[in-house]
Write a protein that holds these residues in place. Structure first.
Motif, PDB file in Angstrom:
ATOM      1  N   MET A  81       6.238 -18.258   3.374  1.00  0.00           N
ATOM      2  CA  MET A  81       5.535 -17.464   3.668  1.00  0.00           C
ATOM      3  C   MET A  81       4.324 -17.987   2.421  1.00  0.00           C
ATOM      4  N   ILE A  82       2.743 -17.282   2.832  1.00  0.00           N
ATOM      5  CA  ILE A  82       1.645 -17.891   2.579  1.00  0.00           C
ATOM      6  C   ILE A  82       0.900 -16.840   2.583  1.00  0.00           C
ATOM      7  N   GLU A  83       1.477 -15.289   2.407  1.00  0.00           N
ATOM      8  CA  GLU A  83       0.746 -14.052   2.373  1.00  0.00           C
ATOM      9  C   GLU A  83       1.663 -12.799   1.833  1.00  0.00           C
ATOM     10  N   VAL A  84       1.221 -12.297   1.296  1.00  0.00           N
ATOM     11  CA  VAL A  84       1.465 -11.337   0.978  1.00  0.00           C
ATOM     12  C   VAL A  84       0.988  -9.892   1.071  1.00  0.00           C
ATOM     13  N   GLY A  85       1.131  -8.932   1.307  1.00  0.00           N
ATOM     14  CA  GLY A  85       0.626  -7.723   1.442  1.00  0.00           C
ATOM     15  C   GLY A  85       1.495  -6.455   1.252  1.00  0.00           C
ATOM     16  N   VAL A  86       1.474  -5.384   0.463  1.00  0.00           N
ATOM     17  CA  VAL A  86       1.365  -4.318  -0.093  1.00  0.00           C
ATOM     18  C   VAL A  86       0.670  -2.944   0.080  1.00  0.00           C
ATOM     19  N   ILE A  87       1.493  -2.148   0.443  1.00  0.00           N
ATOM     20  CA  ILE A  87       0.603  -1.285   0.510  1.00  0.00           C
ATOM     21  C   ILE A  87       1.337   0.306   0.279  1.00  0.00           C
ATOM     22  N   LEU A  88       1.074   1.099  -1.094  1.00  0.00           N
ATOM     23  CA  LEU A  88       1.582   2.100  -2.025  1.00  0.00           C
ATOM     24  C   LEU A  88       1.075   3.533  -1.383  1.00  0.00           C
ATOM     25  N   ALA A  89       1.628   4.146  -0.475  1.00  0.00           N
ATOM     26  CA  ALA A  89       1.388   5.648   0.030  1.00  0.00           C
ATOM     27  C   ALA A  89       2.883   6.311  -0.536  1.00  0.00           C
ATOM     28  N   LEU A  90       1.710   7.901  -1.031  1.00  0.00           N
ATOM     29  CA  LEU A  90       2.590   9.238  -1.234  1.00  0.00           C
ATOM     30  C   LEU A  90       3.568   9.028   0.631  1.00  0.00           C
ATOM     31  N   TYR A  91       4.587   9.796   0.193  1.00  0.00           N
ATOM     32  CA  TYR A  91       5.417  10.024   1.642  1.00  0.00           C
ATOM     33  C   TYR A  91       5.924  11.918   1.497  1.00  0.00           C
ATOM     34  N   ASP A  92       6.757  12.839   1.810  1.00  0.00           N
ATOM     35  CA  ASP A  92       7.522  13.459   2.197  1.00  0.00           C
ATOM     36  C   ASP A  92       8.058  13.302   3.021  1.00  0.00           C
ATOM     37  N   ASP A  93       9.035  14.910   3.260  1.00  0.00           N
ATOM     38  CA  ASP A  93       9.742  15.028   4.365  1.00  0.00           C
ATOM     39  C   ASP A  93       8.939  15.337   4.979  1.00  0.00           C
ATOM     40  N   ALA A  94       7.493  15.484   5.156  1.00  0.00           N
ATOM     41  CA  ALA A  94       6.025  16.139   6.329  1.00  0.00           C
ATOM     42  C   ALA A  94       5.303  14.877   6.949  1.00  0.00           C
ATOM     43  N   GLY A  95       6.066  13.999   5.682  1.00  0.00           N
ATOM     44  CA  GLY A  95       5.117  12.497   6.764  1.00  0.00           C
ATOM     45  C   GLY A  95       4.644  11.916   5.492  1.00  0.00           C
ATOM     46  N   ILE A  96       3.571  11.476   5.895  1.00  0.00           N
ATOM     47  CA  ILE A  96       3.082   9.948   5.087  1.00  0.00           C
ATOM     48  C   ILE A  96       1.350  10.502   4.515  1.00  0.00           C
ATOM     49  N   GLY A  97       1.375  10.529   2.731  1.00  0.00           N
ATOM     50  CA  GLY A  97       0.510  10.984   2.698  1.00  0.00           C
ATOM     51  C   GLY A  97      -0.486  10.034   2.396  1.00  0.00           C
ATOM     52  N   GLU A  98      -1.434  10.240   1.235  1.00  0.00           N
ATOM     53  CA  GLU A  98      -2.184   8.906   0.754  1.00  0.00           C
ATOM     54  C   GLU A  98      -2.529   7.795  -0.206  1.00  0.00           C
ATOM     55  N   VAL A  99      -2.866   6.552   0.349  1.00  0.00           N
ATOM     56  CA  VAL A  99      -2.666   5.193  -0.184  1.00  0.00           C
ATOM     57  C   VAL A  99      -3.132   5.796  -2.153  1.00  0.00           C
ATOM     58  N   ILE A 100      -2.084   5.323  -2.209  1.00  0.00           N
ATOM     59  CA  ILE A 100      -2.758   5.741  -4.214  1.00  0.00           C
ATOM     60  C   ILE A 100      -2.948   4.054  -4.437  1.00  0.00           C
ATOM     61  N   ASP A 101      -2.586   2.702  -3.532  1.00  0.00           N
ATOM     62  CA  ASP A 101      -2.503   1.751  -4.685  1.00  0.00           C
ATOM     63  C   ASP A 101      -2.650   0.274  -3.704  1.00  0.00           C
ATOM     64  N   VAL A 102      -3.380  -0.855  -2.845  1.00  0.00           N
ATOM     65  CA  VAL A 102      -2.929  -2.626  -2.563  1.00  0.00           C
ATOM     66  C   VAL A 102      -2.553  -3.191  -3.500  1.00  0.00           C
ATOM     67  N   TYR A 103      -2.009  -4.162  -3.001  1.00  0.00           N
ATOM     68  CA  TYR A 103      -1.325  -5.363  -3.858  1.00  0.00           C
ATOM     69  C   TYR A 103      -1.399  -6.815  -2.326  1.00  0.00           C
ATOM     70  N   SER A 104      -2.481  -7.480  -2.740  1.00  0.00           N
ATOM     71  CA  SER A 104      -2.075  -8.600  -2.022  1.00  0.00           C
ATOM     72  C   SER A 104      -2.417 -10.205  -2.843  1.00  0.00           C
ATOM     73  N   ALA A 105      -1.744 -11.312  -1.819  1.00  0.00           N
ATOM     74  CA  ALA A 105      -1.884 -12.369  -2.363  1.00  0.00           C
ATOM     75  C   ALA A 105      -1.801 -13.739  -1.809  1.00  0.00           C
ATOM     76  N   LEU A 106      -2.551 -14.443  -2.174  1.00  0.00           N
ATOM     77  CA  LEU A 106      -2.494 -15.589  -1.199  1.00  0.00           C
ATOM     78  C   LEU A 106      -1.180 -16.689  -2.072  1.00  0.00           C
ATOM     79  N   ARG A 107      -1.046 -17.519  -1.504  1.00  0.00           N
ATOM     80  CA  ARG A 107       0.768 -18.898  -1.456  1.00  0.00           C
ATOM     81  C   ARG A 107       0.713 -20.027  -1.182  1.00  0.00           C
ATOM     82  N   GLN A 108       0.278 -20.749  -1.506  1.00  0.00           N
ATOM     83  CA  GLN A 108       0.011 -22.178  -1.446  1.00  0.00           C
ATOM     84  C   GLN A 108       0.975 -22.446  -0.850  1.00  0.00           C
ATOM     85  N   PRO A 109       1.435 -23.057   0.272  1.00  0.00           N
ATOM     86  CA  PRO A 109       2.742 -23.830   0.970  1.00  0.00           C
ATOM     87  C   PRO A 109       3.423 -25.018   0.481  1.00  0.00           C
ATOM     88  N   ASP A 110       4.440 -25.241   0.230  1.00  0.00           N
ATOM     89  CA  ASP A 110       4.814 -26.809   0.049  1.00  0.00           C
ATOM     90  C   ASP A 110       4.223 -27.918   0.749  1.00  0.00           C
TER      91      ASP A 110
END
Length: 236
Positions: free
Chosen positions: A1-30
């Motif tokens: 894997m050369i990249e990781v991306g994650v989105i943090l969003a609120l949710y409840d039984d009604a569905g998905i809410g607002e996005v509150i944070d994002v994480y992204s990073a690259l990785r040099q492979p072997d």
């Protein structure tokens, strides 16, 4: 894997809410990134040179989530847990496997197909972009059911299942098991070397009866492991 991306969003039984944070990073492979991968992702060897994924930062980010959703959780969860051994137990769900996309009118579960059938253009294959596209697909209200795919995914994540291992099943039964939805495990991951299937708890008894009556042809008690979102997709 050369990249990781994650989105943090609120949710409840009604569905998905607002996005509150994002994480992204690259990785040099072997090994150097191939030309084909660069053509698909746009990521070059120069872009990843000297980069690594900060395991502590990623674990800290993921620990804020009550449910981690991946479109290929069987791959992503083991990778993340090897990279972040201090993450601890988290609940995971697979948006590819736990939503009946064809039953909802889609041609398949591939992300590019889902995005296209929703009527959007997807310049994908970058981790954070794919996350954003998946989030939007999951939050799309479907006219056929007046629900979103996320509602189906959330119900699935909350449902316990049982994994049945058809150990020592006759070789002649392999095609029948495969047609019924069983998958082969070669044993290299620590799990039994056998065909296996996940079934809802309500269907456990009938599935064991199927194995006894039509596969083994005698009374047998196959190994069964109960799985919740906390255990699914882990390397055992």
């Amino acid at each position: 894997m050369i990249e990781v991306g994650v989105i943090l969003a609120l949710y409840d039984d009604a569905g998905i809410g607002e996005v509150i944070d994002v994480y992204s990073a690259l990785r040099q492979p072997d090994k150097p990134i191939s030309t084909k991968i660069t053509q698909i992702t746009g990521i070059t060897n120069a872009m990843v040179a000297g980069h690594r994924i900060d395991a502590e930062a990623l674990a800290s980010f993921l620990s804020r989530a009550d449910l981690i959703v991946a479109h290929n959780a069987a791959f992503d969860r083991p990778f993340v847990e090897r990279l972040c051994p201090n993450l601890g137990a988290r609940a995971w769900a697979c948006s590819s496997q736990e939503v009946d996309w064809q039953g909802l009118g889609f041609e398949g579960s591939k992300l590019s197909h889902l995005v296209g059938q929703c009527g959007w253009f997807h310049d994908g294959h970058r981790a954070s972009v794919d996350c954003a596209a998946l989030l939007r697909v999951l939050d799309t209200r479907l006219p056929k059911t007046d629900e979103t795919p996320f509602h189906y995914l959330l119900r699935s994540a909350r449902q316990a299942r049982s994994r049945i291992y058809a150990q020592a099943s006759p070789f002649s039964a392999k095609d029948r098991l495969k047609a019924r939805g069983y998958r082969w495990n070669d044993g290299n991951d620590g799990r039994p070397r056998s065909w296996w299937i996940n079934v809802p708890d309500a269907k456990l008894e009938s599935e064991i009866r199927f194995l006894q009556d039509e596969i083994y042809c005698y009374e047998v008690e196959p190994p069964v492991v109960r799985l919740t979102a906390w255990e699914r997709y882990r390397i055992e």
